[in-house]
Design a protein around this motif. Structure first.
Motif, PDB file in Angstrom:
ATOM      1  N   PRO A  73       0.320  -0.826   0.121  1.00  0.00           N
ATOM      2  CA  PRO A  73       0.320  -0.169  -0.135  1.00  0.00           C
ATOM      3  C   PRO A  73       0.588   1.010   0.113  1.00  0.00           C
ATOM      4  CG  PRO A  73      -0.584  -1.174   2.436  1.00  0.00           C
ATOM      5  CD  PRO A  73       0.577  -1.757   1.451  1.00  0.00           C
ATOM      6  N   ARG A  74       2.179   1.504   0.465  1.00  0.00           N
ATOM      7  CA  ARG A  74       2.769   2.288   0.316  1.00  0.00           C
ATOM      8  C   ARG A  74       3.460   2.858  -0.484  1.00  0.00           C
ATOM      9  NH1 ARG A  74       6.766   1.774   5.652  1.00  0.00           N
ATOM     10  NH2 ARG A  74       5.150   1.841   7.339  1.00  0.00           N
ATOM     11  N   VAL A  75       3.460   1.934  -1.730  1.00  0.00           N
ATOM     12  CA  VAL A  75       4.276   2.078  -3.328  1.00  0.00           C
ATOM     13  C   VAL A  75       3.096   2.367  -3.554  1.00  0.00           C
ATOM     14  CG1 VAL A  75       4.738   1.483  -5.094  1.00  0.00           C
ATOM     15  CG2 VAL A  75       6.592   0.688  -2.749  1.00  0.00           C
ATOM     16  N   VAL A  76       1.938   2.432  -4.062  1.00  0.00           N
ATOM     17  CA  VAL A  76       0.491   2.054  -4.506  1.00  0.00           C
ATOM     18  C   VAL A  76       0.039   3.391  -3.946  1.00  0.00           C
ATOM     19  CG1 VAL A  76      -1.963   2.065  -5.416  1.00  0.00           C
ATOM     20  CG2 VAL A  76       0.303  -0.268  -4.919  1.00  0.00           C
ATOM     21  N   ILE A  77      -0.076   4.024  -2.356  1.00  0.00           N
ATOM     22  CA  ILE A  77      -0.690   5.406  -2.427  1.00  0.00           C
ATOM     23  C   ILE A  77       0.261   6.573  -2.818  1.00  0.00           C
ATOM     24  CG2 ILE A  77      -1.063   6.610  -0.037  1.00  0.00           C
ATOM     25  CD1 ILE A  77      -2.243   3.501   0.787  1.00  0.00           C
ATOM     26  N   THR A  78       1.610   6.214  -2.544  1.00  0.00           N
ATOM     27  CA  THR A  78       2.826   7.417  -3.410  1.00  0.00           C
ATOM     28  C   THR A  78       2.653   7.659  -4.798  1.00  0.00           C
ATOM     29  OG1 THR A  78       4.196   6.617  -1.176  1.00  0.00           O
ATOM     30  CG2 THR A  78       5.291   7.795  -3.626  1.00  0.00           C
ATOM     31  N   ILE A  79       2.155   6.627  -5.704  1.00  0.00           N
ATOM     32  CA  ILE A  79       2.382   6.615  -6.707  1.00  0.00           C
ATOM     33  C   ILE A  79       0.670   7.176  -6.784  1.00  0.00           C
ATOM     34  CG2 ILE A  79       1.644   5.052  -8.462  1.00  0.00           C
ATOM     35  CD1 ILE A  79       3.732   3.645  -8.146  1.00  0.00           C
ATOM     36  N   ALA A  80      -0.525   7.025  -6.805  1.00  0.00           N
ATOM     37  CA  ALA A  80      -1.610   8.119  -6.154  1.00  0.00           C
ATOM     38  C   ALA A  80      -1.105   9.212  -5.791  1.00  0.00           C
ATOM     39  CB  ALA A  80      -2.730   6.877  -5.494  1.00  0.00           C
ATOM     40  N   GLY A  81      -0.608   9.743  -4.937  1.00  0.00           N
ATOM     41  CA  GLY A  81      -0.461  10.822  -4.175  1.00  0.00           C
ATOM     42  C   GLY A  81       0.528  12.059  -5.931  1.00  0.00           C
ATOM     43  N   LEU A  82       1.091  11.883  -6.413  1.00  0.00           N
ATOM     44  CA  LEU A  82       2.167  11.753  -7.567  1.00  0.00           C
ATOM     45  C   LEU A  82       1.067  12.159  -8.663  1.00  0.00           C
ATOM     46  CD1 LEU A  82       5.700   9.764  -7.217  1.00  0.00           C
ATOM     47  CD2 LEU A  82       4.670  12.532  -6.392  1.00  0.00           C
ATOM     48  N   CYS A  83      -0.200  11.125  -9.333  1.00  0.00           N
ATOM     49  CA  CYS A  83      -0.590  11.283 -10.064  1.00  0.00           C
ATOM     50  C   CYS A  83      -2.069  12.229 -10.238  1.00  0.00           C
ATOM     51  CB  CYS A  83      -0.744   9.747 -10.579  1.00  0.00           C
ATOM     52  SG  CYS A  83      -0.335   8.493 -10.656  1.00  0.00           S
ATOM     53  N   THR A  84      -1.850  12.286  -8.349  1.00  0.00           N
ATOM     54  CA  THR A  84      -3.360  13.405  -8.201  1.00  0.00           C
ATOM     55  C   THR A  84      -2.967  14.239  -8.355  1.00  0.00           C
ATOM     56  OG1 THR A  84      -4.808  11.755  -6.710  1.00  0.00           O
ATOM     57  CG2 THR A  84      -4.392  14.128  -6.767  1.00  0.00           C
ATOM     58  N   ALA A  85      -1.529  14.984  -7.721  1.00  0.00           N
ATOM     59  CA  ALA A  85      -0.470  16.189  -7.290  1.00  0.00           C
ATOM     60  C   ALA A  85      -0.774  16.779  -8.924  1.00  0.00           C
ATOM     61  CB  ALA A  85       0.425  16.298  -6.927  1.00  0.00           C
ATOM     62  N   ALA A  86       0.305  15.995  -9.645  1.00  0.00           N
ATOM     63  CA  ALA A  86       0.385  15.731 -11.950  1.00  0.00           C
ATOM     64  C   ALA A  86      -0.293  16.322 -12.012  1.00  0.00           C
ATOM     65  CB  ALA A  86       1.069  15.219 -11.401  1.00  0.00           C
ATOM     66  N   GLY A  87      -1.512  16.062 -11.512  1.00  0.00           N
ATOM     67  CA  GLY A  87      -2.663  15.680 -12.502  1.00  0.00           C
ATOM     68  C   GLY A  87      -3.785  17.346 -12.211  1.00  0.00           C
ATOM     69  N   MET A  88      -4.295  17.424 -11.108  1.00  0.00           N
ATOM     70  CA  MET A  88      -3.959  19.042 -10.111  1.00  0.00           C
ATOM     71  C   MET A  88      -3.597  20.210 -11.350  1.00  0.00           C
ATOM     72  SD  MET A  88      -6.808  18.824  -8.329  1.00  0.00           S
ATOM     73  CE  MET A  88      -7.674  19.215  -7.932  1.00  0.00           C
ATOM     74  N   PHE A  89      -1.949  19.852 -11.300  1.00  0.00           N
ATOM     75  CA  PHE A  89      -0.817  20.819 -11.680  1.00  0.00           C
ATOM     76  C   PHE A  89      -1.183  21.070 -12.874  1.00  0.00           C
ATOM     77  CE2 PHE A  89       3.484  22.012 -13.441  1.00  0.00           C
ATOM     78  CZ  PHE A  89       3.485  22.967 -13.340  1.00  0.00           C
ATOM     79  N   LEU A  90      -1.563  19.973 -13.893  1.00  0.00           N
ATOM     80  CA  LEU A  90      -1.588  20.557 -15.737  1.00  0.00           C
ATOM     81  C   LEU A  90      -2.615  20.736 -15.370  1.00  0.00           C
ATOM     82  CD1 LEU A  90      -1.035  19.426 -17.827  1.00  0.00           C
ATOM     83  CD2 LEU A  90      -2.347  17.195 -17.495  1.00  0.00           C
ATOM     84  N   CYS A  91      -3.984  20.799 -14.585  1.00  0.00           N
ATOM     85  CA  CYS A  91      -5.155  21.602 -14.661  1.00  0.00           C
ATOM     86  C   CYS A  91      -4.647  23.053 -14.333  1.00  0.00           C
ATOM     87  CB  CYS A  91      -6.035  21.236 -13.234  1.00  0.00           C
ATOM     88  SG  CYS A  91      -6.851  19.848 -14.337  1.00  0.00           S
ATOM     89  N   SER A  92      -3.764  23.607 -13.825  1.00  0.00           N
ATOM     90  CA  SER A  92      -3.611  25.014 -13.414  1.00  0.00           C
ATOM     91  C   SER A  92      -2.463  25.386 -14.138  1.00  0.00           C
ATOM     92  CB  SER A  92      -3.360  25.000 -11.654  1.00  0.00           C
ATOM     93  OG  SER A  92      -1.179  24.594 -11.976  1.00  0.00           O
ATOM     94  N   ALA A  93      -2.338  24.559 -14.938  1.00  0.00           N
ATOM     95  CA  ALA A  93      -0.872  25.185 -16.256  1.00  0.00           C
ATOM     96  C   ALA A  93      -1.202  24.786 -17.318  1.00  0.00           C
ATOM     97  CB  ALA A  93       0.420  23.921 -15.566  1.00  0.00           C
ATOM     98  N   MET A  94      -2.260  24.231 -17.804  1.00  0.00           N
ATOM     99  CA  MET A  94      -2.839  24.201 -19.296  1.00  0.00           C
ATOM    100  C   MET A  94      -4.264  24.337 -18.722  1.00  0.00           C
ATOM    101  SD  MET A  94      -1.873  20.894 -22.367  1.00  0.00           S
ATOM    102  CE  MET A  94      -2.906  21.105 -22.433  1.00  0.00           C
ATOM    103  N   PRO A  95      -5.155  25.603 -18.002  1.00  0.00           N
ATOM    104  CA  PRO A  95      -7.022  25.564 -17.808  1.00  0.00           C
ATOM    105  C   PRO A  95      -7.425  25.446 -19.541  1.00  0.00           C
ATOM    106  CG  PRO A  95      -5.681  27.684 -18.030  1.00  0.00           C
ATOM    107  CD  PRO A  95      -4.647  26.709 -17.722  1.00  0.00           C
ATOM    108  N   THR A  96      -7.270  25.006 -20.123  1.00  0.00           N
ATOM    109  CA  THR A  96      -7.765  24.496 -21.602  1.00  0.00           C
ATOM    110  C   THR A  96      -8.731  23.080 -21.678  1.00  0.00           C
ATOM    111  OG1 THR A  96      -6.761  23.047 -22.184  1.00  0.00           O
ATOM    112  CG2 THR A  96      -5.694  25.507 -22.872  1.00  0.00           C
ATOM    113  N   GLU A  97      -9.907  23.256 -22.746  1.00  0.00           N
ATOM    114  CA  GLU A  97     -11.043  21.466 -22.580  1.00  0.00           C
ATOM    115  C   GLU A  97      -9.235  20.235 -21.992  1.00  0.00           C
ATOM    116  OE1 GLU A  97     -14.369  19.383 -23.669  1.00  0.00           O
ATOM    117  OE2 GLU A  97     -13.480  21.073 -24.796  1.00  0.00           O
ATOM    118  N   THR A  98      -8.825  20.319 -23.234  1.00  0.00           N
ATOM    119  CA  THR A  98      -8.010  19.092 -23.102  1.00  0.00           C
ATOM    120  C   THR A  98      -6.896  18.339 -21.880  1.00  0.00           C
ATOM    121  OG1 THR A  98      -8.289  19.523 -25.624  1.00  0.00           O
ATOM    122  CG2 THR A  98      -6.377  18.205 -24.639  1.00  0.00           C
TER     123      THR A  98
END
Length: 156
Positions: A73-98
């Protein structure tokens, strides 16, 4: 370090706290309203990232449990947190529909699916079979409670 059942309660508390973070999925209506009002998106455009997030969440959960068994679970939850953070960062950096579909929908949804699939199994391992329903209920409660803190924060 706690041992035995005490350790189990630490894992339950950690799982609940982790799900409080991943429950941000339920705050999409606040974000979508902002895209409609400030970017001129249609309601259909504003619902697409959420639909993509739900699809990614569900699909990744299918493999997330297996990954949790293999990697822990530690590895999977760490990967999950990184994916979630990267996704939110991408939204803020590229606020287009895509950008928002890829960021919030795909990355964030996948991260939430991974994290959600790893928290409950990690917690139930510490308890008797007759307590598993209670333990899973406590862990996933965080997911449902997330809008209580996330919605006010998103409106600031």
């Amino acid at each position: 370090m706690a041992t035995g059942t005490n350790r189990g309660w630490v894992v339950v508390t950690a799982g609940l706290a982790i799900n409080l973070m991943f429950g941000s999925l339920y705050t999409w209506s606040i974000f979508s309203e902002n895209f409609i009002n400030t970017q001129g998106w249609t309601a259909s455009q504003a619902s697409t990232p959420y639909a993509a997030a739900i699809a990614a969440f569900a699909l990744v959960m299918l493999v997330g449990g297996k990954l949790q068994d293999r990697l822990g679970p530690r590895v999977v939850i760490t990967i999950a947190g990184l994916c979630t953070a990267a996704g939110m960062f991408l939204c803020s950096a590229m606020p287009t529909e895509t950008g928002v579909i890829l960021g919030f929908g795909v990355l964030n949804g996948a991260g939430i699916g991974l994290g959600y699939s790893a928290t409950a199994p990690a917690a139930v391992k510490w308890f008797k079979p007759e307590q598993k329903g209670l333990i899973v209920g406590l862990v996933v409660t965080g997911f449902g409670l997330a809008p209580l803190y996330a919605a006010p924060l998103a409106n600031t």
